[in-house]
Motif scaffolding. Sequence first.
Motif, short mmCIF file in Angstrom:
data_model
loop_
_atom_site.label_atom_id
_atom_site.label_comp_id
_atom_site.label_asym_id
_atom_site.label_seq_id
_atom_site.Cartn_x
_atom_site.Cartn_y
_atom_site.Cartn_z
N GLU A 55 -35.44 -4.64 -10.61
CA GLU A 55 -34.91 -3.37 -10.10
C GLU A 55 -33.61 -3.60 -9.34
O GLU A 55 -32.70 -2.77 -9.40
N CYS A 56 -33.50 -4.71 -8.63
CA CYS A 56 -32.23 -5.03 -7.95
C CYS A 56 -31.10 -5.21 -8.96
O CYS A 56 -29.96 -4.81 -8.71
N GLU A 57 -31.43 -5.78 -10.12
CA GLU A 57 -30.41 -5.92 -11.16
C GLU A 57 -30.00 -4.56 -11.72
O GLU A 57 -28.83 -4.32 -12.03
N MET A 58 -30.97 -3.64 -11.85
CA MET A 58 -30.64 -2.29 -12.29
C MET A 58 -29.75 -1.59 -11.26
O MET A 58 -28.95 -0.72 -11.62
N LEU A 59 -29.88 -1.98 -10.00
CA LEU A 59 -29.04 -1.42 -8.93
C LEU A 59 -27.65 -2.05 -8.90
O LEU A 59 -26.77 -1.59 -8.17
N GLY A 60 -27.47 -3.14 -9.67
CA GLY A 60 -26.18 -3.80 -9.70
C GLY A 60 -26.02 -4.91 -8.69
O GLY A 60 -24.92 -5.44 -8.50
N ASP A 61 -27.11 -5.29 -8.02
CA ASP A 61 -27.05 -6.39 -7.05
C ASP A 61 -26.73 -7.71 -7.77
O ASP A 61 -27.16 -7.90 -8.92
N PRO A 62 -26.02 -8.61 -7.12
CA PRO A 62 -25.76 -9.92 -7.75
C PRO A 62 -27.05 -10.73 -7.88
O PRO A 62 -27.96 -10.61 -7.05
N ARG A 63 -27.12 -11.53 -8.93
CA ARG A 63 -28.28 -12.40 -9.10
C ARG A 63 -28.22 -13.55 -8.10
O ARG A 63 -27.14 -13.99 -7.71
N PRO A 64 -29.40 -14.03 -7.65
CA PRO A 64 -29.40 -15.13 -6.69
C PRO A 64 -28.84 -16.42 -7.29
O PRO A 64 -28.99 -16.67 -8.49
N ILE A 65 -28.19 -17.20 -6.46
CA ILE A 65 -27.74 -18.54 -6.86
C ILE A 65 -28.85 -19.50 -6.44
O ILE A 65 -29.12 -19.68 -5.25
N GLN A 112 -31.27 6.19 -6.72
CA GLN A 112 -30.36 6.01 -7.86
C GLN A 112 -30.78 6.92 -9.02
O GLN A 112 -29.94 7.55 -9.66
N LEU A 113 -32.09 6.97 -9.30
CA LEU A 113 -32.57 7.80 -10.41
C LEU A 113 -32.36 9.29 -10.14
O LEU A 113 -32.00 10.05 -11.05
N ARG A 114 -32.58 9.71 -8.91
CA ARG A 114 -32.35 11.12 -8.56
C ARG A 114 -30.91 11.53 -8.78
O ARG A 114 -30.62 12.67 -9.15
N ASN A 115 -30.00 10.60 -8.52
CA ASN A 115 -28.57 10.89 -8.62
C ASN A 115 -27.94 10.46 -9.94
O ASN A 115 -26.72 10.48 -10.08
N GLU A 116 -28.77 10.08 -10.91
CA GLU A 116 -28.27 9.57 -12.18
C GLU A 116 -27.57 10.66 -12.98
O GLU A 116 -28.18 11.68 -13.31
N THR A 117 -26.30 10.46 -13.29
CA THR A 117 -25.54 11.44 -14.09
C THR A 117 -25.00 10.83 -15.38
O THR A 117 -24.39 11.54 -16.19
N ARG A 118 -25.23 9.53 -15.59
CA ARG A 118 -24.72 8.88 -16.81
C ARG A 118 -25.52 9.35 -18.03
O ARG A 118 -26.68 9.71 -17.92
N SER A 119 -24.90 9.31 -19.19
CA SER A 119 -25.58 9.71 -20.41
C SER A 119 -26.52 8.59 -20.86
O SER A 119 -26.32 7.41 -20.51
N PRO A 120 -27.56 8.93 -21.64
CA PRO A 120 -28.53 7.91 -22.07
C PRO A 120 -27.93 6.76 -22.85
O PRO A 120 -28.47 5.66 -22.85
N ASP A 121 -26.79 6.99 -23.52
CA ASP A 121 -26.21 5.93 -24.34
C ASP A 121 -25.17 5.10 -23.60
O ASP A 121 -24.48 4.26 -24.19
N THR A 122 -25.04 5.30 -22.29
CA THR A 122 -24.16 4.46 -21.47
C THR A 122 -24.64 3.01 -21.53
O THR A 122 -25.83 2.74 -21.41
N MET A 123 -23.73 2.07 -21.73
CA MET A 123 -24.10 0.66 -21.79
C MET A 123 -24.22 0.09 -20.38
O MET A 123 -23.32 0.30 -19.55
#
Length: 274
Positions: A55-65, A112-123
Amino acid sequence: MTVHPSLQTYAEAWTHSIEAISELVTPLVEGEWNRRTPCPGWSVRDIVSHLIGMECEMLGDPRPIHSLPRDLYHVTSEFARYMEMQVDVRRHHTAPEMTSELEYTIIRRQRQLRNETRSPDTMVRAPLGAEQTLELALRMRAFDTWVHEQDLRTTFRRPGNLDSPGALVTRDVLVQGLPKVVAKDAGAPANSAVVFDVHGPVEFMRTVRVDADGRGTVDGTPSLGPLATIGLDWETYVRLACGRVRYEAVADQVKVDGDQALADAILRNFAVTP
């Protein structure tokens, strides 16, 4: 929760399962976080760490080193290595650290989901540096979270939610894997059909048809002359398809009509998750 109906289904399924998981693990004492689960190689802590990390990755957080130990027997592929990073980095976290991070991550993702405005086909970001559509990403998060909810329920003997929204997403994801299992992995002959009859909290019947070129497809229409009909309950289907149990351990819960050898080959190759 979102402006796109196709995303709403997956967002609601994910929410239902992640909140159930939070309710399951919040009361656990320290030692219970180390309990083994049906998920190969992972404890309760490991499963929750994995869910937090994804879920952190879905939020755009950096992956741990982080450097993985070399002795993790269940890490046998690059995909598994990728998944293990978020898990191993949390292996020494305490129970309060785990529950507080889970709660905080759920709050962030729900916002994030409540405020999601991107289209389903967004990469969007996918494992191993790949990309996938937002719709597929949310679908796979709903699937993954429900399966791990069931892992935890099995561990603590608290069955439930076998017919929840996440269960229906899981059905659709797992059914997509049937053509490969039947046609390629089990080697069903050309111009043949195999029927799967699943009963229990989630009921469905699907037919896998293998064409003259050996390619498999799946649909919901019955076959008049299948080579084999495989009947089993929904929970057993999930455990087999998600690699939580071997066929030999549950063979007495599976009913086969027709070609037994083909059915055995299918059921021994039934796992479709990485």
